[in-house]
Motif scaffolding. Structure first.
Motif, PDB file in Angstrom:
ATOM      1  N   GLY A  91      37.501  43.887  46.166  1.00 44.90           N
ATOM      2  CA  GLY A  91      36.801  43.202  47.233  1.00 44.90           C
ATOM      3  C   GLY A  91      35.690  42.278  46.781  1.00 44.90           C
ATOM      4  N   GLU A  92      35.489  42.147  45.471  1.00 50.77           N
ATOM      5  CA  GLU A  92      34.430  41.283  44.964  1.00 50.77           C
ATOM      6  C   GLU A  92      35.027  40.199  44.066  1.00 50.77           C
ATOM      7  N   VAL A  93      34.381  39.030  44.086  1.00 54.55           N
ATOM      8  CA  VAL A  93      34.812  37.931  43.230  1.00 54.55           C
ATOM      9  C   VAL A  93      34.150  38.087  41.866  1.00 54.55           C
ATOM     10  N   VAL A  94      34.972  38.185  40.842  1.00 49.79           N
ATOM     11  CA  VAL A  94      34.464  38.333  39.476  1.00 49.79           C
ATOM     12  C   VAL A  94      35.149  37.300  38.588  1.00 49.79           C
ATOM     13  N   VAL A  95      34.571  37.045  37.439  1.00 48.84           N
ATOM     14  CA  VAL A  95      35.149  36.107  36.490  1.00 48.84           C
ATOM     15  C   VAL A  95      35.885  36.882  35.411  1.00 48.84           C
ATOM     16  N   ARG A  96      37.149  36.549  35.185  1.00 47.60           N
ATOM     17  CA  ARG A  96      37.958  37.249  34.194  1.00 47.60           C
ATOM     18  C   ARG A  96      38.719  36.234  33.322  1.00 47.60           C
ATOM     19  N   PRO A  97      39.011  36.605  32.069  1.00 50.43           N
ATOM     20  CA  PRO A  97      39.839  35.734  31.204  1.00 50.43           C
ATOM     21  C   PRO A  97      41.292  35.830  31.631  1.00 50.43           C
ATOM     22  N   MET A  98      41.832  34.765  32.184  1.00 46.92           N
ATOM     23  CA  MET A  98      43.175  34.786  32.770  1.00 46.92           C
ATOM     24  C   MET A  98      44.130  33.874  31.996  1.00 46.92           C
ATOM     25  N   MET A  99      45.401  34.249  32.017  1.00 41.59           N
ATOM     26  CA  MET A  99      46.454  33.434  31.408  1.00 41.59           C
ATOM     27  C   MET A  99      47.631  33.373  32.368  1.00 41.59           C
ATOM     28  N   TYR A 100      48.184  32.160  32.539  1.00 42.66           N
ATOM     29  CA  TYR A 100      49.416  32.026  33.303  1.00 42.66           C
ATOM     30  C   TYR A 100      50.600  32.354  32.396  1.00 42.66           C
ATOM     31  N   LEU A 101      51.536  33.159  32.917  1.00 38.93           N
ATOM     32  CA  LEU A 101      52.777  33.482  32.227  1.00 38.93           C
ATOM     33  C   LEU A 101      53.921  32.801  32.965  1.00 38.93           C
TER      34      LEU A 101
ATOM     35  N   ILE B 168      44.043  30.794  27.555  1.00 40.11           N
ATOM     36  CA  ILE B 168      43.212  31.760  28.280  1.00 40.11           C
ATOM     37  C   ILE B 168      41.962  31.040  28.754  1.00 40.11           C
ATOM     38  N   GLU B 169      41.661  31.170  30.029  1.00 36.23           N
ATOM     39  CA  GLU B 169      40.453  30.550  30.554  1.00 36.23           C
ATOM     40  C   GLU B 169      39.819  31.457  31.595  1.00 36.23           C
ATOM     41  N   ASP B 170      38.485  31.403  31.680  1.00 37.41           N
ATOM     42  CA  ASP B 170      37.769  32.199  32.666  1.00 37.41           C
ATOM     43  C   ASP B 170      38.008  31.618  34.058  1.00 37.41           C
ATOM     44  N   ARG B 171      38.453  32.497  34.979  1.00 36.66           N
ATOM     45  CA  ARG B 171      38.691  32.066  36.355  1.00 36.66           C
ATOM     46  C   ARG B 171      38.179  33.133  37.315  1.00 36.66           C
ATOM     47  N   PRO B 172      37.739  32.729  38.511  1.00 35.69           N
ATOM     48  CA  PRO B 172      37.303  33.711  39.505  1.00 35.69           C
ATOM     49  C   PRO B 172      38.507  34.420  40.118  1.00 35.69           C
ATOM     50  N   VAL B 173      38.434  35.744  40.164  1.00 38.93           N
ATOM     51  CA  VAL B 173      39.486  36.545  40.784  1.00 38.93           C
ATOM     52  C   VAL B 173      38.824  37.630  41.619  1.00 38.93           C
ATOM     53  N   VAL B 174      39.584  38.210  42.508  1.00 41.64           N
ATOM     54  CA  VAL B 174      39.048  39.258  43.377  1.00 41.64           C
ATOM     55  C   VAL B 174      39.432  40.620  42.820  1.00 41.64           C
TER      56      VAL B 174
ATOM     57  N   MET C 270      55.797  42.876  32.026  1.00 39.68           N
ATOM     58  CA  MET C 270      55.022  42.298  30.920  1.00 39.68           C
ATOM     59  C   MET C 270      53.558  42.146  31.311  1.00 39.68           C
ATOM     60  N   LYS C 271      53.303  41.642  32.495  1.00 40.71           N
ATOM     61  CA  LYS C 271      51.933  41.458  32.984  1.00 40.71           C
ATOM     62  C   LYS C 271      51.189  42.794  33.017  1.00 40.71           C
ATOM     63  N   GLU C 272      51.832  43.816  33.581  1.00 39.82           N
ATOM     64  CA  GLU C 272      51.182  45.126  33.696  1.00 39.82           C
ATOM     65  C   GLU C 272      50.932  45.754  32.332  1.00 39.82           C
ATOM     66  N   ALA C 273      51.835  45.526  31.378  1.00 38.08           N
ATOM     67  CA  ALA C 273      51.644  46.079  30.036  1.00 38.08           C
ATOM     68  C   ALA C 273      50.468  45.420  29.331  1.00 38.08           C
ATOM     69  N   ILE C 274      50.273  44.120  29.550  1.00 40.48           N
ATOM     70  CA  ILE C 274      49.146  43.426  28.937  1.00 40.48           C
ATOM     71  C   ILE C 274      47.836  43.845  29.592  1.00 40.48           C
ATOM     72  N   GLU C 275      47.855  44.009  30.897  1.00 47.82           N
ATOM     73  CA  GLU C 275      46.629  44.377  31.609  1.00 47.82           C
ATOM     74  C   GLU C 275      46.266  45.839  31.389  1.00 47.82           C
ATOM     75  N   ASP C 276      47.264  46.669  31.010  1.00 50.35           N
ATOM     76  CA  ASP C 276      47.016  48.075  30.702  1.00 50.35           C
ATOM     77  C   ASP C 276      47.848  48.433  29.468  1.00 50.35           C
TER      78      ASP C 276
ATOM     79  N   CYS D 246      47.875  36.695  34.380  1.00 54.72           N
ATOM     80  CA  CYS D 246      47.633  37.938  33.651  1.00 54.72           C
ATOM     81  C   CYS D 246      46.162  38.025  33.260  1.00 54.72           C
ATOM     82  N   ASP D 247      45.551  39.140  33.561  1.00 58.28           N
ATOM     83  CA  ASP D 247      44.157  39.396  33.181  1.00 58.28           C
ATOM     84  C   ASP D 247      44.147  39.889  31.732  1.00 58.28           C
ATOM     85  N   MET D 248      43.531  39.124  30.842  1.00 55.13           N
ATOM     86  CA  MET D 248      43.553  39.427  29.416  1.00 55.13           C
ATOM     87  C   MET D 248      42.397  40.323  28.970  1.00 55.13           C
TER      88      MET D 248
END
Length: 431
Positions: free
Chosen positions: A386-396, A377-383, A417-423, A234-236
């Motif tokens: 089409g670009e690799v960016v760093v986002r605060p991510m959490m595993y659910l 929550i930890e910063d991880r590279p995600v796409v 739940m994931k979509e509600a947190i991301e939006d 989940c992108d926080m």
């Protein structure tokens, strides 16, 4: 005249308890309604009050004994308090009454008392890895909190090495005297660790009733349910930005910080409405569905994991959720939760992230059929685009009983739940 002290009603379906500690000894003065013993039940510690004012007579059971509801555990000699002790007991009674008045005003004081964010509530994942906790009665726990001591550094002199109130008071006295002693005495030579002397030690401590119950329930969940866990990440970013934008206004209006738990509670309520099987349970050959969400929140208490329930969380505001969860976390640490606080519950959220957990497979809380595990929550590279960016991510992690919940339903619920947190706007317009 001697008055008998009996084990009070302990709660629905609870018929016995273990004597955790005697708070008074024979000959001690006691006021009416003053606690004289602490009992440990499967879920909470319960204090037994004296029915009358007087002097403690005979203690009929010992620490560690199992007693049933209604059993006589002590006697009190009425009106026989030694000179000077009755006044002391009266002062103690007055202090307890003042404390009770403060607790009864929790509706108004809750906001001030629960300043800690609900995201900081010390929740334990999958049964809680709190084997290092120290068993304490409510009276001992209060003394530890009052003097600001670390109970793990105090040697217990009670049965099975348990801490007593006298142990805590002695440690507090030593702590106060330490600065003066340090200025007048030379520092002792550093001791050689026991391991370097070839000494090896073991300690055997009897499991508390609460820990025994936790063990039985978690094992029963594994034995009786078809457990399976599905994961998502989940992108926080959106929630973090929302907290940052509104934290000052929210705290000023509601008297508490805006934490993560309220977002996940609302997201869970949204998912459970769309996928009702995740909010249901099996009763014999029937499935029981709920049109409400009573959220169990796993929190750490001194004697182990407890799971108080926030009722009808689907109908609560963000502020009401934060206040309720923070209050439960505070009362869990103080040991003041009641049996009623932990009865029921249709779905559980367990936050191992506050301890640094990256990922886990939480175990359901029977008879519930699912539990949501939150992680750090930890910063991880995600796409993104089409670009690799760093986002605060959490595993659910959503663990569920496959007997009642299909894989499609579990994955769908976690995705909602994931979509509600991301939006978070989805939670406002019920998407």
């Amino acid at each position: 005249m001697a008055t008998e002290v009996s084990v009070p009603t302990l709660g629905e379906s609870v018929t016995e308890a273990t004597v955790g500690e005697w708070l008074k000894k024979p000959g001690d003065a006691v006021a009416a309604d003053e606690p004289i013993a602490s009992l440990e039940t499967d879920k909470v510690a319960v204090e037994v009050p004296s029915p009358v004012a007087g002097v403690i007579g005979e203690l009929k059971v010992e620490v560690g004994d199992t007693v049933e509801v209604g059993a006589v555990i002590a006697t009190v000699e009425e009106g026989a308090a030694p000179a000077g002790k009755g006044e002391e007991a009266g002062r103690a009674s007055q202090q307890r009454e003042e404390g009770q008045e403060k607790r009864e005003s929790a509706g108004d004081a809750g906001k001030a008392a629960a300043k800690a964010s609900a995201s900081e509530v010390e929740s334990l994942p999958d049964g809680g890895h709190d084997s290092g906790s120290v068993t304490m009665s409510p009276a001992v726990r209060r003394a530890v909190l009052e003097h600001g001591l670390d109970p793990t550094n105090i040697k217990g002199t009670g049965k099975d090495g348990r801490l007593t109130k006298e142990d805590v008071l002695a440690a507090a006295k030593s702590k106060q005297a330490a600065p003066q002693d340090a200025s007048t005495e030379a520092a002792p030579a550093p001791s050689v660790p026991a391991s370097s002397k070839g000494e090896r030690r073991e300690e055997r401590v009897k499991m508390t009733r609460m820990r025994q119950t936790i063990a039985k329930r978690l094992k029963a969940a594994q034995d009786n349910a078809a457990l399976l866990t599905t994961f998502n990440d989940c992108d926080m970013t959106a929630v973090i930005e929302a907290r940052e934008a509104y934290k000052e206004t929210f705290a000023k209006k509601h008297g508490i910080k805006l934490g993560f738990m309220s977002f996940f509670a609302k997201a869970a309520a949204l998912a459970l409405k769309d996928v009702p099987a995740v909010n249901a349970y099996i009763d014999g050959d029937e499935i029981v569905y709920h049109d409400y969400v009573d959220l169990s929140v796993a929190v750490s208490a001194p004697n182990g994991l407890v799971v108080p329930v926030v009722r009808s969380i689907d109908a609560m505001s963000f502020a009401e959720i934060e206040l309720a969860i923070a209050d439960y976390g505070k009362r869990a640490k103080e040991g003041t939760l009641t049996m009623e606080d932990m009865q029921g519950g249709t779905f559980t959220i367990s936050n191992g992230g506050v301890f640094g957990s990256l990922m886990s497979t939480p175990i359901i809380n029977p008879p519930q059929s699912a539990v949501l595990g939150l992680h750090r929550i930890e910063d991880r590279p995600v796409v993104r685009d089409g670009e690799v960016v760093v986002r605060p991510m959490m595993y659910l992690a959503l663990s569920y009983d496959h007997r009642i919940i299909d894989g499609r339903e579990a994955v769908t619920a976690l995705k909602i739940m994931k979509e509600a947190i991301e939006d978070p706007m989805r939670m406002l317009i019920d998407l």
